[in-house]
Design a protein around this motif. Sequence first.
Motif, PDB file in Angstrom:
ATOM      1  N   GLY A   1       0.766  -1.364  -0.010  1.00  0.00           N
ATOM      2  CA  GLY A   1       0.095  -0.041  -0.058  1.00  0.00           C
ATOM      3  C   GLY A   1       0.793   1.136   0.080  1.00  0.00           C
ATOM      4  O   GLY A   1       0.362   2.369  -0.737  1.00  0.00           O
ATOM      5  N   GLN A   2       1.938   1.379   0.698  1.00  0.00           N
ATOM      6  CA  GLN A   2       2.864   2.450   0.998  1.00  0.00           C
ATOM      7  C   GLN A   2       3.671   2.504  -0.701  1.00  0.00           C
ATOM      8  O   GLN A   2       3.793   3.613  -1.025  1.00  0.00           O
ATOM      9  CB  GLN A   2       3.962   2.175   1.534  1.00  0.00           C
ATOM     10  CG  GLN A   2       4.783   3.325   2.092  1.00  0.00           C
ATOM     11  CD  GLN A   2       4.075   4.535   2.505  1.00  0.00           C
ATOM     12  OE1 GLN A   2       3.237   4.636   3.293  1.00  0.00           O
ATOM     13  NE2 GLN A   2       4.213   5.697   1.957  1.00  0.00           N
ATOM     14  N   TYR A   3       3.894   1.511  -1.056  1.00  0.00           N
ATOM     15  CA  TYR A   3       4.698   1.578  -2.449  1.00  0.00           C
ATOM     16  C   TYR A   3       3.486   2.031  -3.596  1.00  0.00           C
ATOM     17  O   TYR A   3       3.979   2.980  -4.276  1.00  0.00           O
ATOM     18  CB  TYR A   3       5.198   0.007  -3.086  1.00  0.00           C
ATOM     19  CG  TYR A   3       6.432  -0.163  -2.324  1.00  0.00           C
ATOM     20  CD1 TYR A   3       7.631   0.647  -2.858  1.00  0.00           C
ATOM     21  CD2 TYR A   3       6.654  -1.071  -1.562  1.00  0.00           C
ATOM     22  CE1 TYR A   3       8.847   0.254  -2.392  1.00  0.00           C
ATOM     23  CE2 TYR A   3       8.000  -1.590  -1.046  1.00  0.00           C
ATOM     24  CZ  TYR A   3       8.948  -0.746  -1.249  1.00  0.00           C
ATOM     25  OH  TYR A   3      10.192  -0.947  -1.011  1.00  0.00           O
ATOM     26  N   PHE A   4       2.230   1.692  -3.479  1.00  0.00           N
ATOM     27  CA  PHE A   4       1.295   2.264  -4.344  1.00  0.00           C
ATOM     28  C   PHE A   4       0.990   3.750  -4.001  1.00  0.00           C
ATOM     29  O   PHE A   4       0.825   4.390  -5.168  1.00  0.00           O
ATOM     30  CB  PHE A   4      -0.077   1.257  -3.992  1.00  0.00           C
ATOM     31  CG  PHE A   4      -1.067   1.768  -4.980  1.00  0.00           C
ATOM     32  CD1 PHE A   4      -1.057   1.711  -6.412  1.00  0.00           C
ATOM     33  CD2 PHE A   4      -2.346   2.296  -4.479  1.00  0.00           C
ATOM     34  CE1 PHE A   4      -2.284   2.022  -7.190  1.00  0.00           C
ATOM     35  CE2 PHE A   4      -3.332   2.565  -5.207  1.00  0.00           C
ATOM     36  CZ  PHE A   4      -3.451   2.455  -6.467  1.00  0.00           C
ATOM     37  N   ALA A   5       1.056   3.852  -2.622  1.00  0.00           N
ATOM     38  CA  ALA A   5       0.681   5.430  -2.432  1.00  0.00           C
ATOM     39  C   ALA A   5       2.077   6.332  -2.851  1.00  0.00           C
ATOM     40  O   ALA A   5       1.715   7.488  -3.507  1.00  0.00           O
ATOM     41  CB  ALA A   5       0.284   5.500  -0.724  1.00  0.00           C
ATOM     42  N   ASP A   6       2.929   5.957  -2.816  1.00  0.00           N
ATOM     43  CA  ASP A   6       4.307   6.620  -3.300  1.00  0.00           C
ATOM     44  C   ASP A   6       4.281   6.587  -5.007  1.00  0.00           C
ATOM     45  O   ASP A   6       5.346   7.079  -5.328  1.00  0.00           O
ATOM     46  CB  ASP A   6       5.386   5.945  -2.646  1.00  0.00           C
ATOM     47  CG  ASP A   6       5.531   6.318  -1.212  1.00  0.00           C
ATOM     48  OD1 ASP A   6       4.715   7.300  -0.710  1.00  0.00           O
ATOM     49  OD2 ASP A   6       6.205   5.679  -0.701  1.00  0.00           O
ATOM     50  N   GLY A   7       3.522   5.747  -5.528  1.00  0.00           N
ATOM     51  CA  GLY A   7       3.596   5.715  -7.016  1.00  0.00           C
ATOM     52  C   GLY A   7       4.444   4.857  -7.533  1.00  0.00           C
ATOM     53  O   GLY A   7       5.018   4.904  -8.951  1.00  0.00           O
TER      54      GLY A   7
ATOM     55  N   ARG B   1      -4.750   7.498  -4.267  1.00  0.00           N
ATOM     56  CA  ARG B   1      -4.032   6.053  -4.339  1.00  0.00           C
ATOM     57  C   ARG B   1      -4.243   5.349  -2.866  1.00  0.00           C
ATOM     58  O   ARG B   1      -4.347   4.147  -2.793  1.00  0.00           O
ATOM     59  CB  ARG B   1      -2.590   6.159  -4.613  1.00  0.00           C
ATOM     60  CG  ARG B   1      -2.136   6.705  -5.828  1.00  0.00           C
ATOM     61  CD  ARG B   1      -0.520   6.595  -6.070  1.00  0.00           C
ATOM     62  NE  ARG B   1       0.239   7.448  -5.213  1.00  0.00           N
ATOM     63  CZ  ARG B   1       0.671   8.695  -5.397  1.00  0.00           C
ATOM     64  NH1 ARG B   1       0.400   9.234  -6.493  1.00  0.00           N
ATOM     65  NH2 ARG B   1       1.449   9.269  -4.427  1.00  0.00           N
ATOM     66  N   LEU B   2      -4.282   6.188  -1.757  1.00  0.00           N
ATOM     67  CA  LEU B   2      -4.617   5.738  -0.543  1.00  0.00           C
ATOM     68  C   LEU B   2      -6.040   4.933  -0.325  1.00  0.00           C
ATOM     69  O   LEU B   2      -6.188   3.958   0.133  1.00  0.00           O
ATOM     70  CB  LEU B   2      -4.348   6.558   0.583  1.00  0.00           C
ATOM     71  CG  LEU B   2      -2.779   6.883   0.893  1.00  0.00           C
ATOM     72  CD1 LEU B   2      -2.810   8.046   1.885  1.00  0.00           C
ATOM     73  CD2 LEU B   2      -2.080   5.803   1.276  1.00  0.00           C
ATOM     74  N   ARG B   3      -6.960   5.804  -1.014  1.00  0.00           N
ATOM     75  CA  ARG B   3      -8.473   5.282  -1.040  1.00  0.00           C
ATOM     76  C   ARG B   3      -8.372   3.983  -1.670  1.00  0.00           C
ATOM     77  O   ARG B   3      -9.070   2.938  -1.064  1.00  0.00           O
ATOM     78  CB  ARG B   3      -9.300   6.391  -1.739  1.00  0.00           C
ATOM     79  CG  ARG B   3      -9.917   7.124  -0.967  1.00  0.00           C
ATOM     80  CD  ARG B   3     -11.052   7.936  -1.384  1.00  0.00           C
ATOM     81  NE  ARG B   3     -10.790   9.420  -1.228  1.00  0.00           N
ATOM     82  CZ  ARG B   3     -10.029  10.197  -2.021  1.00  0.00           C
ATOM     83  NH1 ARG B   3      -9.630   9.723  -3.214  1.00  0.00           N
ATOM     84  NH2 ARG B   3      -9.704  11.384  -1.683  1.00  0.00           N
ATOM     85  N   LYS B   4      -7.583   3.919  -2.882  1.00  0.00           N
ATOM     86  CA  LYS B   4      -7.804   2.742  -3.770  1.00  0.00           C
ATOM     87  C   LYS B   4      -7.175   1.560  -2.821  1.00  0.00           C
ATOM     88  O   LYS B   4      -7.524   0.136  -2.875  1.00  0.00           O
ATOM     89  CB  LYS B   4      -6.910   2.867  -5.045  1.00  0.00           C
ATOM     90  CG  LYS B   4      -7.957   3.667  -6.021  1.00  0.00           C
ATOM     91  CD  LYS B   4      -7.035   3.787  -7.437  1.00  0.00           C
ATOM     92  CE  LYS B   4      -7.942   4.720  -7.925  1.00  0.00           C
ATOM     93  NZ  LYS B   4      -7.257   4.823  -9.510  1.00  0.00           N
ATOM     94  N   ALA B   5      -5.867   1.758  -2.446  1.00  0.00           N
ATOM     95  CA  ALA B   5      -5.191   0.770  -1.404  1.00  0.00           C
ATOM     96  C   ALA B   5      -6.194   0.459  -0.286  1.00  0.00           C
ATOM     97  O   ALA B   5      -6.191  -1.041  -0.011  1.00  0.00           O
ATOM     98  CB  ALA B   5      -4.029   1.498  -0.688  1.00  0.00           C
ATOM     99  N   ALA B   6      -6.846   1.277   0.593  1.00  0.00           N
ATOM    100  CA  ALA B   6      -7.841   0.876   1.401  1.00  0.00           C
ATOM    101  C   ALA B   6      -8.958  -0.049   0.801  1.00  0.00           C
ATOM    102  O   ALA B   6      -9.452  -1.083   1.592  1.00  0.00           O
ATOM    103  CB  ALA B   6      -8.202   2.176   2.159  1.00  0.00           C
ATOM    104  N   GLU B   7      -9.271   0.248  -0.200  1.00  0.00           N
ATOM    105  CA  GLU B   7     -10.336  -0.381  -0.972  1.00  0.00           C
ATOM    106  C   GLU B   7      -9.888  -1.818  -1.291  1.00  0.00           C
ATOM    107  O   GLU B   7     -10.648  -2.641  -0.904  1.00  0.00           O
ATOM    108  CB  GLU B   7     -11.156   0.291  -2.152  1.00  0.00           C
ATOM    109  CG  GLU B   7     -12.081  -0.403  -2.751  1.00  0.00           C
ATOM    110  CD  GLU B   7     -12.641   0.454  -4.003  1.00  0.00           C
ATOM    111  OE1 GLU B   7     -12.738   0.004  -5.224  1.00  0.00           O
ATOM    112  OE2 GLU B   7     -13.013   1.874  -3.890  1.00  0.00           O
TER     113      GLU B   7
END
Length: 175
Positions: free
Chosen positions: A22-28, A162-168
Motif C-alpha cells: 500500500g505504501q509503494y502504491f501510495a508513493d507511485g 492512491r490511499l483510497r484505492k489501497a484501502a478499498e
Amino acid sequence: MDHAPDQRIGDGDRALALDRLGQYFADGYLDVAEFETRTGDAAVARTRGEIEALFDDLPEQSATSSDVVAAGPAPDMRAQRELDEVMERSRKIQRLDGIIWAVVLITFFASIFIVNVPFSWVVFPLGAFASWGMRSVLKVDDADEELFAELNKKESEQRAERLRKAAERRRELGQ
C-alpha cells in the motif's frame, strides 16, 4: 531467527506485506493493476519466499519517499533542478513562517498579559517585515509560492486517491 524462503508465514506477515505494498502504491511505484496483482498474491502467500518475491523489483522504502513531488517526466534536467530548488525554498519559507508567527504571537501575548507593555501590537508589523525579508533573501516570489501550493495540492489529491484505492483493495481482500 532464520528467514528461509520456504518458512511458513502467518496473517501478521501477510498484513505487513499488504501495508508495505500500500505504501509503494501510495508513493507511485506500483500502478493499479500491479497493486491488485501483488496484494492478491500477498493475501494468499504461504511462505516467506512468496512474500519477498513481491518486493524484489522495488526500491528500499525511505521516510522521504512520500515527500517527493511527482512533477512527471522532465526531459530538461535544468528545468527539473530549478523546480526542485523552488520547492525546497518554498518548504523553507513555510517552516520559517511558522516559526516567525509563533514567536510574534508568543511575544504579543506575553507582552500584554505578563509584562503589560504598551504598544504590543508593534510585533505584528515586525513579523510581516520578517516574513517579507525572508522571502527576499530566499528569492521566492508570488509565482513560486503559487506553483508550490498548486503542486502540493495536486500531489495531496493524487496520494489521497492512491490511499483510497489501497484501502478499498485491502477491504476486498478481507484484511
